[in-house]
Scaffold this motif. Structure first.
Motif: not given
Length: 149
Positions: A6, A115-116, A121, A119, A9
Motif C-alpha cells: 500500500r 499504479n495509484g 505498476c 495498483g 500506491r
C-alpha cells in the motif's frame, strides 16, 4: 526486503498529483524535486523515500497490517525508471524543448496513475520481464568439469 504494497500506491497517488501540476504549470523545478524523490527511493529504498516516510508515519499507523508483503526490488526499479523519465523531462524544460519535458512528464504520469488508481505498476512489470529474459549469473565452470574421471 519486503514492503507493505500500500505504501508504493500511496506514493504513486502523490506522484500523480505532482506530475499533473508539472504538466499544467510547465515547472521544471517541481519536476526536478520529483526526480529527487524518485532518486532517493531508487538509491536508498522506499522506506527512506519522502513519500514512503509520509506513509509510514501518517497513514500506516491508522491501517491494519497488510494482508501480504511484496518484494521491494520491483517498486525500487520502478522508482529508477521514473527518475529517468523525470530527468529527461527536466532536461527538456531546461533546454527549452518543452515538448520533450511534457512528453516525459506525461509518460511518468500515466505510469504513476496506473499504479495509484489500479495498483498496476508498469515499472514492476518491466522489472519482472527483464528478470525472466535476462540470463542469470552463472558460475564459470572449467571445460570438462561435468565429466566423471
Amino acid at each position: 526486503m519486503e514492503i507493505d504494497p500500500r505504501g508504493p500506491r500511496f506514493g504513486a497517488v502523490i506522484t500523480t498529483v505532482v506530475l499533473a501540476v508539472v504538466l499544467i504549470t510547465g515547472s521544471g523545478w517541481l519536476l526536478a524535486a520529483q526526480a529527487t524523490v524518485f532518486a532517493v527511493g531508487a538509491a536508498f529504498g522506499l522506506r527512506y523515500a519522502p513519500y514512503g516516510l509520509l506513509y509510514r508515519w501518517l497513514i500506516r499507523p491508522r491501517l491494519g497490517p497488510p494482508r501480504e508483503l511484496e518484494p521491494e526490488a520491483p517498486p525500487r526499479f520502478s522508482q529508477a525508471v521514473g527518475m529517468v523519465f523525470a530527468v529527461a523531462g527536466v532536461a527538456g524544460y531546461a533546454a527549452g524543448v518543452t515538448w520533450l519535458g511534457a512528453a516525459a512528464t506525461a509518460a511518468a504520469l500515466v505510469a504513476a496513475f496506473l499504479n495509484g488508481a489500479f495498483g498496476y505498476c508498469l515499472g514492476c512489470q518491466m522489472y519482472l520481464l527483464i528478470r525472466r529474459i535476462w540470463p542469470g549469473r552463472q558460475a564459470l565452470v572449467p571445460a570438462g568439469a561435468d565429466k566423471e574421471v
